[in-house]
Design an enzyme around this catalytic site. Structure first.
Site, PDB file in Angstrom:
ATOM      1  N   THR A   1     -23.727  11.101   0.411  1.00 35.54           N
ATOM      2  CA  THR A   1     -24.610   9.920   0.371  1.00 35.54           C
ATOM      3  C   THR A   1     -25.952  10.251  -0.264  1.00 35.54           C
ATOM      4  O   THR A   1     -26.722   9.353  -0.596  1.00 35.54           O
ATOM      5  CB  THR A   1     -24.862   9.384   1.784  1.00 35.54           C
ATOM      6  OG1 THR A   1     -25.557  10.391   2.550  1.00 35.54           O
ATOM      7  CG2 THR A   1     -23.549   9.056   2.473  1.00 35.54           C
TER       8      THR A   1
ATOM      9  N   LYS B   1     -31.818  21.794   9.422  1.00 40.19           N
ATOM     10  CA  LYS B   1     -31.689  20.373   9.725  1.00 40.19           C
ATOM     11  C   LYS B   1     -30.907  20.183  11.010  1.00 40.19           C
ATOM     12  O   LYS B   1     -30.190  21.079  11.475  1.00 40.19           O
ATOM     13  CB  LYS B   1     -30.998  19.627   8.583  1.00 40.19           C
ATOM     14  CG  LYS B   1     -29.504  19.894   8.463  1.00 40.19           C
ATOM     15  CD  LYS B   1     -28.869  19.075   7.358  1.00 40.19           C
ATOM     16  CE  LYS B   1     -27.354  19.309   7.322  1.00 40.19           C
ATOM     17  NZ  LYS B   1     -26.699  18.552   6.249  1.00 40.19           N
TER      18      LYS B   1
ATOM     19  N   GLY C   1       0.780  -1.228   0.000  1.00 37.92           N
ATOM     20  CA  GLY C   1       0.000   0.000   0.000  1.00 37.92           C
ATOM     21  C   GLY C   1       0.811   1.277   0.000  1.00 37.92           C
ATOM     22  O   GLY C   1       0.264   2.366  -0.157  1.00 37.92           O
TER      23      GLY C   1
ATOM     24  N   ASP D   1     -29.641  23.264   4.052  1.00 37.62           N
ATOM     25  CA  ASP D   1     -29.296  23.491   5.453  1.00 37.62           C
ATOM     26  C   ASP D   1     -28.749  24.907   5.575  1.00 37.62           C
ATOM     27  O   ASP D   1     -28.512  25.597   4.577  1.00 37.62           O
ATOM     28  CB  ASP D   1     -28.293  22.461   5.975  1.00 37.62           C
ATOM     29  CG  ASP D   1     -27.030  22.387   5.139  1.00 37.62           C
ATOM     30  OD1 ASP D   1     -26.477  23.457   4.790  1.00 37.62           O
ATOM     31  OD2 ASP D   1     -26.587  21.273   4.827  1.00 37.62           O
TER      32      ASP D   1
END
Length: 310
Positions: free
Chosen positions: A223, A192, A38, A169
């Site tokens: 998302t 929110k 990695g 928001d």
């Protein structure tokens, strides 16, 4: 315009190539490798001694890997005696961590700014920071460009008559106000409450959307949860089922497409600050910010002002 070299990291080589094309120059030559464990290796294949160097690397998922690659790239340029190193970070990861909600939390955006300076980055160019005050964490120059004019131009003539701009928001109110000003309309605000790192709940709608089409704007789609809930609240308040979504950064994490594939959503516009993995989605339109970034680089290298890009 001064001579400079533009390198591309692996996070969004397509945007880097488009930007180089706008500038009429080739990308700098380099070799980026990943070892089996990695670790990342960056090798420059051309000289940068005393040259202005730009490294394009959005800190997009996988965020930690992209960040470390940028730091290693910078170190390679510094050790090769680059005259000045500018990081072009179209999407600045960790920007949502700009304050503490409790006493035992990190302010990761501030830590990121310290890392950039420590590794040898002299200047940062980004697009639509999540919160403008993040610039205050940096002790090096930061130019935060905005994609608002670019996206407004893209949607011009494609919006229903009487459309109203919606801020999903309180944090999006400033951006929504700019869109509304450019489009000649008004702003609706949804308040929110964040219930966890992955979920929020709309608690109040300020303004009247009855019998009006809506343009939901934000700096990013992650998302898709916030926007999906906003759609339901707007429809319950009497908005027309003609909704357009506009966002600068399309992270489009798992499940985002399903949440935004609502029958009332006509179009989704994002920019290419993040390399898109979604394919074959007819509602999705990707607008390039390469001309915007290229225009900024021309001005920076010509010792000019970038104020006319806002």
């Amino acid at each position: 315009m001064k001579d400079f070299t533009l390198f591309a990291g692996t996070a969004n080589p397509e945007l880097a190539a488009r930007t180089a094309g706008e500038l009429g120059m080739p990308l700098g030559e380099c070799a980026i490798e990943r070892f089996p464990d990695g670790e990342i290796s960056v090798r420059l294949l051309e000289t940068v001694r005393r040259r202005e160097v730009f490294i394009m690397q959005p800190i997009a998922p996988p965020v930690n890997e992209r960040l470390v690659e940028l730091l290693i790239f910078t170190d390679a340029c510094r050790r090769a005696a680059a005259g000045r190193i500018t990081a072009i970070v179209p999407y600045l990861g960790y920007a949502r961590s700009d304050k503490r909600h409790g006493r035992r939390e990190a302010i990761t955006a501030s830590m990121l700014a310290d890392l950039f300076k420590a590794v040898g980055i002299d200047h940062v160019v980004t697009v639509d920071l999540h919160a403008p005050q993040i610039e205050g964490f940096f002790h090096i120059p930061v130019d935060s460009l905005t994609a608002v004019p670019t996206l407004c131009k893209a949607v011009h003539g494609q919006l229903p008559e009487g459309v109203v701009v919606v801020a999903p928001d309180a944090g999006a109110v400033r951006m929504a106000t700019e869109y509304a000003h450019r489009l000649g309309t008004s702003v609706i605000v949804l308040h929110k409450r964040r219930e966890s790192g992955t979920s929020t709940r709309v608690t109040r709608l300020v303004g009247d959307v009855r019998d009006r089409a809506c343009l939901i704007v934000d700096d990013m789609i992650s998302t898709g949860g916030t926007i999906a809930e906003s759609i339901e609240v707007l429809l319950q308040a009497g908005a027309l089922p003609e909704i357009t979504i506009l966002a600068t950064h399309g992270l489009m994490l798992k499940g985002a497409r399903d949440k935004l594939s609502h029958s009332s959503v006509r179009n989704v516009f994002i920019t290419d600050t993040i390399l898109l993995t979604e394919k074959d989605w007819s509602q999705l339109h990707v607008i390039s910010v390469a001309p915007l970034i290229a225009a900024a680089l021309k001005r920076l290298m010509g010792d000019g002002s970038i104020s006319d890009l806002f």
